[in-house]
Design a protein around this motif. Structure first.
Motif, PDB file in Angstrom:
ATOM      1  N   SER A  51       0.866  -1.187   0.000  1.00  0.00           N
ATOM      2  CA  SER A  51       0.000   0.000   0.000  1.00  0.00           C
ATOM      3  C   SER A  51       0.900   1.234   0.000  1.00  0.00           C
ATOM      4  O   SER A  51       2.080   1.144   0.351  1.00  0.00           O
ATOM      5  N   PRO A  52       0.377   2.391  -0.404  1.00  0.00           N
ATOM      6  CA  PRO A  52       1.228   3.581  -0.482  1.00  0.00           C
ATOM      7  C   PRO A  52       1.738   4.021   0.880  1.00  0.00           C
ATOM      8  O   PRO A  52       1.072   3.837   1.898  1.00  0.00           O
ATOM      9  N   VAL A  53       2.933   4.621   0.870  1.00  0.00           N
ATOM     10  CA  VAL A  53       3.578   5.093   2.096  1.00  0.00           C
ATOM     11  C   VAL A  53       3.875   6.583   1.940  1.00  0.00           C
ATOM     12  O   VAL A  53       4.259   7.033   0.862  1.00  0.00           O
ATOM     13  N   THR A  54       3.686   7.334   3.010  1.00  0.00           N
ATOM     14  CA  THR A  54       4.155   8.720   3.030  1.00  0.00           C
ATOM     15  C   THR A  54       5.190   8.844   4.133  1.00  0.00           C
ATOM     16  O   THR A  54       5.068   8.196   5.186  1.00  0.00           O
ATOM     17  N   LEU A  55       6.216   9.652   3.896  1.00  0.00           N
ATOM     18  CA  LEU A  55       7.245   9.810   4.921  1.00  0.00           C
ATOM     19  C   LEU A  55       7.799  11.218   4.915  1.00  0.00           C
ATOM     20  O   LEU A  55       7.661  11.967   3.941  1.00  0.00           O
ATOM     21  N   ASP A  56       8.453  11.566   6.024  1.00  0.00           N
ATOM     22  CA  ASP A  56       9.051  12.883   6.194  1.00  0.00           C
ATOM     23  C   ASP A  56      10.065  12.789   7.328  1.00  0.00           C
ATOM     24  O   ASP A  56       9.934  11.911   8.197  1.00  0.00           O
ATOM     25  N   PRO A  57      11.076  13.654   7.351  1.00  0.00           N
ATOM     26  CA  PRO A  57      11.979  13.693   8.500  1.00  0.00           C
ATOM     27  C   PRO A  57      11.208  13.948   9.798  1.00  0.00           C
ATOM     28  O   PRO A  57      10.193  14.659   9.808  1.00  0.00           O
ATOM     29  N   LYS A  58      11.688  13.361  10.901  1.00  0.00           N
ATOM     30  CA  LYS A  58      11.018  13.496  12.207  1.00  0.00           C
ATOM     31  C   LYS A  58      11.015  14.941  12.680  1.00  0.00           C
ATOM     32  O   LYS A  58       9.998  15.471  13.120  1.00  0.00           O
ATOM     33  N   GLU A  59      12.176  15.579  12.627  1.00  0.00           N
ATOM     34  CA  GLU A  59      12.300  16.984  13.003  1.00  0.00           C
ATOM     35  C   GLU A  59      12.649  17.799  11.771  1.00  0.00           C
ATOM     36  O   GLU A  59      13.210  17.282  10.801  1.00  0.00           O
ATOM     37  N   ASP A  60      12.325  19.097  11.807  1.00  0.00           N
ATOM     38  CA  ASP A  60      12.661  19.976  10.687  1.00  0.00           C
ATOM     39  C   ASP A  60      14.129  20.375  10.805  1.00  0.00           C
ATOM     40  O   ASP A  60      14.476  21.490  11.186  1.00  0.00           O
ATOM     41  N   ALA A  61      14.998  19.416  10.501  1.00  0.00           N
ATOM     42  CA  ALA A  61      16.443  19.597  10.666  1.00  0.00           C
ATOM     43  C   ALA A  61      17.154  18.682   9.679  1.00  0.00           C
ATOM     44  O   ALA A  61      16.525  17.869   8.992  1.00  0.00           O
ATOM     45  N   GLN A  62      18.467  18.792   9.609  1.00  0.00           N
ATOM     46  CA  GLN A  62      19.240  17.946   8.707  1.00  0.00           C
ATOM     47  C   GLN A  62      18.996  16.476   9.033  1.00  0.00           C
ATOM     48  O   GLN A  62      18.960  16.083  10.199  1.00  0.00           O
ATOM     49  N   THR A  63      18.822  15.707   7.975  1.00  0.00           N
ATOM     50  CA  THR A  63      18.473  14.300   8.112  1.00  0.00           C
ATOM     51  C   THR A  63      19.422  13.445   7.280  1.00  0.00           C
ATOM     52  O   THR A  63      19.798  13.824   6.170  1.00  0.00           O
ATOM     53  N   GLY A  64      19.795  12.297   7.835  1.00  0.00           N
ATOM     54  CA  GLY A  64      20.621  11.345   7.091  1.00  0.00           C
ATOM     55  C   GLY A  64      20.171   9.923   7.378  1.00  0.00           C
ATOM     56  O   GLY A  64      20.050   9.531   8.549  1.00  0.00           O
ATOM     57  N   THR A  65      19.899   9.159   6.339  1.00  0.00           N
ATOM     58  CA  THR A  65      19.416   7.782   6.489  1.00  0.00           C
ATOM     59  C   THR A  65      20.087   6.878   5.459  1.00  0.00           C
ATOM     60  O   THR A  65      20.107   7.206   4.272  1.00  0.00           O
ATOM     61  N   ILE A  66      20.637   5.767   5.924  1.00  0.00           N
ATOM     62  CA  ILE A  66      21.147   4.737   5.020  1.00  0.00           C
ATOM     63  C   ILE A  66      19.994   3.793   4.695  1.00  0.00           C
ATOM     64  O   ILE A  66      19.292   3.321   5.596  1.00  0.00           O
ATOM     65  N   ILE A  67      19.780   3.542   3.416  1.00  0.00           N
ATOM     66  CA  ILE A  67      18.692   2.672   2.970  1.00  0.00           C
ATOM     67  C   ILE A  67      19.275   1.529   2.145  1.00  0.00           C
ATOM     68  O   ILE A  67      19.953   1.752   1.149  1.00  0.00           O
ATOM     69  N   ILE A  68      19.020   0.303   2.582  1.00  0.00           N
ATOM     70  CA  ILE A  68      19.417  -0.885   1.818  1.00  0.00           C
ATOM     71  C   ILE A  68      18.141  -1.635   1.458  1.00  0.00           C
ATOM     72  O   ILE A  68      17.414  -2.090   2.343  1.00  0.00           O
ATOM     73  N   GLU A  69      17.858  -1.731   0.176  1.00  0.00           N
ATOM     74  CA  GLU A  69      16.670  -2.434  -0.290  1.00  0.00           C
ATOM     75  C   GLU A  69      17.059  -3.806  -0.814  1.00  0.00           C
ATOM     76  O   GLU A  69      17.934  -3.935  -1.675  1.00  0.00           O
ATOM     77  N   PHE A  70      16.393  -4.824  -0.292  1.00  0.00           N
ATOM     78  CA  PHE A  70      16.651  -6.200  -0.714  1.00  0.00           C
ATOM     79  C   PHE A  70      15.575  -6.660  -1.678  1.00  0.00           C
ATOM     80  O   PHE A  70      14.387  -6.438  -1.438  1.00  0.00           O
ATOM     81  N   ASN A  71      15.989  -7.297  -2.768  1.00  0.00           N
ATOM     82  CA  ASN A  71      15.009  -7.836  -3.700  1.00  0.00           C
ATOM     83  C   ASN A  71      14.331  -9.063  -3.077  1.00  0.00           C
ATOM     84  O   ASN A  71      14.780  -9.564  -2.042  1.00  0.00           O
ATOM     85  N   PRO A  72      13.262  -9.568  -3.677  1.00  0.00           N
ATOM     86  CA  PRO A  72      12.537 -10.703  -3.078  1.00  0.00           C
ATOM     87  C   PRO A  72      13.354 -11.983  -2.959  1.00  0.00           C
ATOM     88  O   PRO A  72      12.950 -12.901  -2.245  1.00  0.00           O
ATOM     89  N   LEU A  73      14.489 -12.066  -3.661  1.00  0.00           N
ATOM     90  CA  LEU A  73      15.384 -13.222  -3.509  1.00  0.00           C
ATOM     91  C   LEU A  73      16.328 -13.058  -2.329  1.00  0.00           C
ATOM     92  O   LEU A  73      16.958 -14.022  -1.894  1.00  0.00           O
TER      93      LEU A  73
END
Length: 276
Positions: free
Chosen positions: A79-101
């Motif tokens: 289902s659709p997702v909406t997202l935003d930084p928690k605080e109105d400040a500089q944000t940094g996130t490492i994202i690793i996406e795994f395929n279904p395998l």
């Protein structure tokens, strides 16, 4: 004006068969209130480390808050997702996406239990993750954090074995762009639809039919988010959907809106996340 970007990262060669995408998301603050902060399902699992600030995500009627220096796993989303930084400040996130395998080879858990959920890894795996979390928090550079995460995943991979029947079905569905039927998979594998559904639920968190629907829609949304006009996609629609209304239902299911409405409100977060 808020500045944000997705910085692509090349995964370790041992992980590359299982990683669909690795990147770093950086933002100077929250996105404008009127922007549609939409993330559309792509059949990938996500491991995220919020090393600066945090992230708030809404999946359906549920809100998930990932605080700073937290490591979380997102199950299969349909289902659709909406997202935003928690605080109105500089944000940094490492994202690793795994395929279904990849996910089932790296994490041994109940995938149906994390479907449409974002769960902290310590809640999934207990105290054995505390050392990794501490080392990630203490790591002084982004490069070191990425190295720690990939070393952990490589060790996870060493403990696992492949499931040839499941892998075959995933490749068939992906290769057919979501058009191969469960009945056809039954014929090709010799296993019943019930057995295949159980296998998919164990490794993916959903059945092959639902996975096929996500894959089928994915190719259209990739073109759509890359700038293709809805009218120009209509001819392709009839090769994959019964009619236009069938496609519109799928579009609303995975984006929460219609093609026209989304095209008028599309922003860079949605396009860059899906196409980067």
């Amino acid at each position: 004006m808020i500045d944000f970007r997705f910085i692509p990262i090349t995964p370790h060669p041992l992980l590359s068969p299982y990683v669909a995408k690795m990147c770093v998301f950086e933002s100077s603050g929250r996105l404008p209130v009127l922007d549609r902060k939409l993330i559309v399902p792509n059949a990938n699992f996500k491991l995220t480390l919020t090393y600066r600030n945090g992230i708030v995500a809404c999946i359906g009627d549920k809100t998930f808050t990932q605080a700073e220096n937290k490591l979380s796993l997102t199950g299969l989303i349909d289902s659709p997702v909406t997202l935003d930084p928690k605080e109105d400040a500089q944000t940094g996130t490492i994202i690793i996406e795994f395929n279904p395998l990849g996910a089932y080879r790296l994490f041994h858990l109940s995938y149906s239990g994390v479907k449409n959920q974002i769960v902290e890894v310590s809640d999934l795996f207990g105290s054995r993750m505390e050392e990794l979390k501490s080392r990630l928090a203490e790591a002084g550079t982004l490069k070191l954090k990425l190295q720690l995460l990939q070393n952990f995943l490589i060790k996870q991979l060493e403990k696992s074995t492949s499931d040839p029947i499941y892998d075959y079905c995933i490749n068939r569905i992906s290769g057919s762009k979501g058009l191969v039927s469960v009945a056809q998979l039954e014929k090709e594998t010799g296993y019943s639809s019930r057995w295949l559904h159980t296998k998919f639920s164990e490794h993916l968190g959903t059945g092959p039919k639902n996975f096929s629907e996500i894959v089928r829609f994915k190719q259209f949304y990739q073109a759509f988010s890359a700038g293709a006009d809805y009218q120009s996609l209509k001819e392709q629609i009839y090769h994959h959907y019964h009619d236009q209304s069938h496609f519109i239902r799928a579009f609303k299911r995975f984006t929460g809106t219609t093609p026209t409405d989304l095209q008028n409100s599309m922003n860079e977060l949605a396009t860059k996340h899906y196409t980067s």
